[in-house]
Design an enzyme around this catalytic site. Structure first.
Site, short mmCIF file in Angstrom:
data_model
loop_
_atom_site.label_atom_id
_atom_site.label_comp_id
_atom_site.label_asym_id
_atom_site.label_seq_id
_atom_site.Cartn_x
_atom_site.Cartn_y
_atom_site.Cartn_z
N ARG A 167 8.56 -7.70 -7.34
CA ARG A 167 7.57 -6.90 -8.03
C ARG A 167 8.05 -6.70 -9.46
O ARG A 167 9.25 -6.73 -9.74
CB ARG A 167 7.40 -5.54 -7.35
CG ARG A 167 6.94 -5.61 -5.90
CD ARG A 167 6.85 -4.21 -5.32
NE ARG A 167 6.36 -4.22 -3.94
CZ ARG A 167 7.15 -4.22 -2.86
NH1 ARG A 167 8.47 -4.24 -3.02
NH2 ARG A 167 6.63 -4.22 -1.65
N LYS A 198 9.48 -0.55 -2.76
CA LYS A 198 8.63 0.61 -2.46
C LYS A 198 9.29 1.48 -1.40
O LYS A 198 9.96 0.99 -0.49
CB LYS A 198 7.26 0.14 -1.97
CG LYS A 198 6.36 -0.40 -3.07
CD LYS A 198 4.98 -0.69 -2.52
CE LYS A 198 4.03 -1.12 -3.64
NZ LYS A 198 2.66 -1.39 -3.12
N HIS A 267 2.24 -9.82 -10.50
CA HIS A 267 2.06 -9.79 -9.05
C HIS A 267 1.46 -11.10 -8.55
O HIS A 267 1.64 -11.45 -7.37
CB HIS A 267 1.18 -8.61 -8.65
CG HIS A 267 1.63 -7.96 -7.38
ND1 HIS A 267 2.83 -7.27 -7.27
CD2 HIS A 267 1.07 -7.91 -6.14
CE1 HIS A 267 2.97 -6.82 -6.04
NE2 HIS A 267 1.92 -7.20 -5.33
N ARG A 270 4.26 -13.14 -7.49
CA ARG A 270 4.75 -12.69 -6.17
C ARG A 270 3.85 -13.26 -5.07
O ARG A 270 4.35 -13.73 -4.04
CB ARG A 270 4.78 -11.17 -6.14
CG ARG A 270 5.22 -10.55 -4.81
CD ARG A 270 5.37 -9.05 -4.99
NE ARG A 270 5.36 -8.31 -3.74
CZ ARG A 270 6.44 -8.09 -2.99
NH1 ARG A 270 7.61 -8.58 -3.35
NH2 ARG A 270 6.36 -7.39 -1.87
N HIS A 293 8.07 -6.12 2.95
CA HIS A 293 6.94 -5.42 3.56
C HIS A 293 7.42 -4.64 4.79
O HIS A 293 8.12 -5.18 5.64
CB HIS A 293 5.85 -6.40 4.00
CG HIS A 293 5.07 -6.97 2.86
ND1 HIS A 293 4.30 -8.10 2.96
CD2 HIS A 293 4.93 -6.54 1.57
CE1 HIS A 293 3.73 -8.36 1.79
NE2 HIS A 293 4.10 -7.44 0.95
N TYR A 302 -1.36 -13.49 3.81
CA TYR A 302 -1.00 -14.80 3.26
C TYR A 302 -1.32 -15.94 4.23
O TYR A 302 -1.39 -17.08 3.81
CB TYR A 302 0.48 -14.82 2.85
CG TYR A 302 0.75 -13.86 1.72
CD1 TYR A 302 0.31 -14.15 0.42
CD2 TYR A 302 1.41 -12.66 1.92
CE1 TYR A 302 0.53 -13.26 -0.62
CE2 TYR A 302 1.64 -11.78 0.89
CZ TYR A 302 1.20 -12.08 -0.37
OH TYR A 302 1.41 -11.20 -1.40
#
Length: 324
Positions: A167, A198, A267, A270, A293, A302
């Site tokens: 990110r 995150k 992004h 990414r 994630h 994806y």
């Protein structure tokens, strides 16, 4: 006239906050910054949401501590009338829910009026990824600057964004070396980037040969830009830590110079990293780990991109896909 923000409360918060945000709302943002370690961009979005909440409650003459569920529903509906999309309303409700939850812990309210209130449903668009050839062209594009240090820096930025799936905040948070205060760092000897993602979750991402070569080129010239004692891996031409917005601007310029037909943002690289890796490996769990994630359902989007890619290959190559 609205009173200026108290200096002790506004310190270290993003500058672009509603000018008249009440002290108790500002204190909640500081709690999120210090205790939850939310990113500056997230804090700014929450600040906007709390500013809307304050305005809506004041317009209706409702003290926030006395707000009920029907007030929240009405205010969310008014945001929709103002033209806010479902995603923006979802962020607003998340900020409001967090505020009342925080007040509940402090025993200022007896219940959370935002609980059970859901934002309007929004279609979930597929992430946009570059074609492999376009991603490689971008990585090979020489930045249009005469300064060799800036050329090396921008090339290294692209290689880490695309080669490691970082990110933009993880990239700009990288330091030269590990330290107690470092959000992230790179270990060239171990070919690994250690990042803070995150939710303050750490992960380690392998660095490929092109990224390591670009890193070595940048490190050889970094001292010509960086101020003495600057810990950041990537610095601006002023010698201080490179910002997220500066990365976005430089990347857009590189994409134009590379002749890419679509606009490129960090992004997207990414997304391209994840999509291309999944197309090659088919290992969804590994892609989840590399992206950081928390849930594999986030990564599963994806697989739809991968199916689109396979469908295009089928349409172009299989004799039974030909339509008269």
């Amino acid at each position: 006239m609205p009173q200026p923000l108290a200096a002790d409360l506004s310190a270290d918060l993003p500058a672009a906050l509603p000018a008249a945000l009440a002290a108790e709302l500002l204190a909640f943002l500081q709690h999120l910054r210090v205790e939850r370690r939310l990113a500056p961009r997230t804090l700014a979005m929450y600040g906007d949401a709390l500013g809307w909440l304050q305005q809506l409650a004041a317009h209706d003459g409702i003290a926030l501590l006395q707000a009920q569920a029907h007030h929240i529903r009405g205010w969310a509906a008014r945001l929709r009338e103002r033209g806010l999309g479902p995603r923006s309303i979802a962020i607003a409700l998340a900020a409001w829910r967090g505020l009342f939850k925080h007040w509940g812990r402090e025993r200022l309210v007896t219940h959370n009026p935002v609980d059970g209130i859901r934002p309007p449903k929004a279609p979930r668009p597929l992430p946009k990824a570059l074609a492999v050839d376009d991603a490689v062209a971008l990585a090979q594009q020489q930045p249009a600057t005469a300064n060799p240090a800036l050329r090396a820096r921008d090339h290294c930025v692209v290689e880490l964004l695309y080669g490691c799936g970082l990110r933009v905040g993880e990239l700009t948070g990288l330091d030269l070396a590990a330290s107690p205060t470092a959000a992230g760092w790179v270990d060239a000897a171990d070919a690994t980037a250690h990042v803070l993602g995150k939710g303050s979750k750490r992960r380690s991402v392998p660095m490929g040969g092109p990224a390591l070569a670009a890193l070595a080129d940048w490190l050889a010239l970094r001292h010509t830009l960086a101020r003495p004692g600057e810990a950041a891996l990537f610095v601006s031409n002023r010698g201080t830590r490179l910002s997220d917005s500066q990365v976005r601007t430089r990347l857009q310029g590189l994409a134009r110079d590379a002749g890419l037909a679509t606009g490129v943002h960090p992004h997207m690289l990414r997304h391209s990293f994840a999509s291309h890796l999944l197309q090659s490996s088919g290992d969804l769990r590994a892609v989840q780990e590399l992206l950081g994630h928390a849930s594999i359902t986030t990564t599963q989007v994806y697989t739809k991109l991968d199916f689109q890619h396979l469908a295009k290959v089928y349409d172009a190559a299989h004799p039974r896909a030909k339509r008269k």
